[in-house]
Motif scaffolding. Structure first.
Motif, PDB file in Angstrom:
ATOM      1  N   THR A 258       0.823  -1.218   0.000  1.00 30.79           N
ATOM      2  CA  THR A 258       0.000   0.000   0.000  1.00 30.79           C
ATOM      3  C   THR A 258       0.853   1.262   0.000  1.00 30.79           C
ATOM      4  O   THR A 258       0.535   2.231  -0.693  1.00 30.79           O
ATOM      5  N   GLY A 318      -6.054  -0.326  -0.447  1.00 31.17           N
ATOM      6  CA  GLY A 318      -5.153   0.665   0.116  1.00 31.17           C
ATOM      7  C   GLY A 318      -4.402   1.481  -0.911  1.00 31.17           C
ATOM      8  O   GLY A 318      -3.683   2.424  -0.549  1.00 31.17           O
ATOM      9  N   SER A 321      -5.723   5.302  -1.170  1.00 31.63           N
ATOM     10  CA  SER A 321      -6.118   5.675   0.186  1.00 31.63           C
ATOM     11  C   SER A 321      -5.872   7.150   0.431  1.00 31.63           C
ATOM     12  O   SER A 321      -5.367   7.881  -0.430  1.00 31.63           O
TER      13      SER A 321
END
Length: 450
Positions: A258, A318, A321
């Motif tokens: 991520t 993610g 995000s």
């Protein structure tokens, strides 16, 4: 110059006791994870966690042995008495043999066992053998336990023999067979253990000149190992040990996936601007309002609870995000820096500018965020397992907590079942948090003067 700055940063990090403690915890967990992978390979761990005959010599819901030691107790440990260590008397007769197999043991514990089972193996017999059992106590008492015909594999649960329980005055057989007869007569509700040498005599008749009988008498303890056992007799130390590499791998892979993808996407949007940056920002805003945990619950319920599938979904969710907006704010002034103009002047490509000149400038600031992000994903994996959406094949900390919850461990007094994985989860969070906060003070310019 950058190498000198990094060395200075690490020397400054060594000043913080919290950083040293955090690194020690992380190194300890990493050492446990690597050792576990070597000693208990992945396939073996899965096979052992499935249970079956591998755990049938372990007691049910036994607390850790060290807890009893700390309390100064002398609770029963599991005793296994095998016929291969006994002197078997053999008397042939026409068409068969009579075997007398004594299973002797010294009982020196201060409490009663939790269960007594007898495992018999009689393979290669043309006709079914027959065996009578006689229990002999240290005080000379002899208690007939009945006769049984033996199959290839036989388990005789003496603890569940109701007729024997009635003959023992209403006491469970694993208590009545080891109770002091004088104390049993005066206070039947709370008998005392009669320590000494006991003997279970197997008087067997076999209708074969060569095939024999193998026997194992198992007196299950009240305590077991360093972590205790669960309702399926499984040693919880397996799940606690193997849960370490699973938790660290899940947290590390998810954090790396991520963080790097988010950082690269933010840098691409800042550099190209226009519709590229606008599209990235709109996708980020949409993704920010999506609830991660309910999506994972839906995937686990409707599709699969594989931990690797969950890991992939976590990384995908993610990517766009809220971190993209943070990284974008940090990269915007870098894009206008003079060294970027110099790179354009000598003909550097867009890809080189992004990878060589923009991303390295903010990597030191992102290290603390990356470190503190790892336990977030560790707790996420454990939360999914507690909700019943963990990988059913993998022994993990969350799976242990889920089993404890389903068996009402706290209400039944099996506190160890909950405390051990909870402590490991807290240690993991504490180690990464302490190191991450110290790194933030070292690499974040705004905190260096505080």
């Amino acid at each position: 110059m950058s190498i000198v700055m990094e060395r200075r940063a690490w020397r400054e990090l060594a000043r913080y006791p919290s950083a040293l403690v955090g690194m020690m915890i992380i190194l300890l967990l990493s050492g446990v994870a690597l050792t576990t992978l070597v000693v208990i390979p992945y396939g073996e761990a899965l096979e052992r966690w499935r249970g079956g005959e591998m755990w049938q010599r372990h007691p049910v819901n036994a607390s850790p042995a060290w807890v009893d030691r700390l309390r100064g107790g002398n609770a029963a440990r599991t005793l296994v008495v095998a016929s291969r260590d006994a002197e078997v008397e053999e008397a042939p007769f026409p068409g068969g043999r009579r075997l007398q197999i004594p299973l002797e043991f010294d009982y020196a514990y201060g409490g009663f066992p939790s269960e007594i089972n007898l495992f018999l193996t009689a393979e290669g017999h043309a006709r079914t053998p027959f065996v009578r059992l006689l229990w002999q106590a240290p005080d000379g008492r002899e208690i007939a336990l009945g006769g049984y015909r033996i199959g290839h594999q036989e388990r005789i649960s003496l603890s569940q023999d109701r007729s024997l329980e009635r003959r023992l005055g209403g006491l469970a057989p694993h208590i009545g067979l080891l109770a002091d007869p004088g104390d049993q007569a005066s206070t039947p509700a709370e008998p005392e253990v009669r320590q000494g040498r006991y003997r279970l005599l197997l008087d067997a008749v076999v209708f074969d000149e060569q095939a024999g009988i193998e026997a194992e008498l198992v007196l299950y303890g009240r305590v077991h190992g360093i972590a205790g056992t669960d309702h399926q007799r499984r040693d919880l130390s397996l799940a606690l040990l193997w849960g370490t590499p699973v938790a660290l791998a899940f947290g590390l892979i998810a954090a790396v996936g991520t963080t790097l993808t988010t950082l690269v996407i933010a840098a691409v949007g800042v550099w190209y601007r226009g519709w590229v940056d606008a599209a990235i920002q709109r996708l980020t805003e949409v993704n920010m309002i999506l609830p991660v945990l309910p999506i994972l619950v839906m995937v686990g319920t409707l599709y699969s609870t594989s931990i690797w599938l969950m890991l992939g979904v976590v990384v995908l969710l993610g990517i766009f995000s809220a971190g993209i907006k943070t990284y974008r704010a940090m990269l915007l002034p870098i894009r206008e820096a003079s060294y970027i103009e110099a790179a354009l002047a000598y003909g550097a490509s867009d890809l080189r500018i992004v990878w060589r000149y923009m991303l390295p400038r903010i990597l030191p600031v992102l290290i603390p965020t990356f470190v503190t992000l790892i336990p977030t994903f560790v707790f996420l994996e454990a939360s999914l397992a507690v909700l019943g959406l963990g990988d059913p094949e993998l022994p993990t900390w969350g799976k242990v907590l889920n089993d404890a919850q389903s068996q009402s461990a706290l209400y039944n007094g099996y506190v160890y079942w909950v405390v051990a994985p909870a402590i490991l989860l807290m240690l993991t969070g504490l180690g990464f948090a302490m190191l991450g906060f110290a790194l933030d003070r070292v690499f974040n310019p705004r905190l260096r003067s505080l």
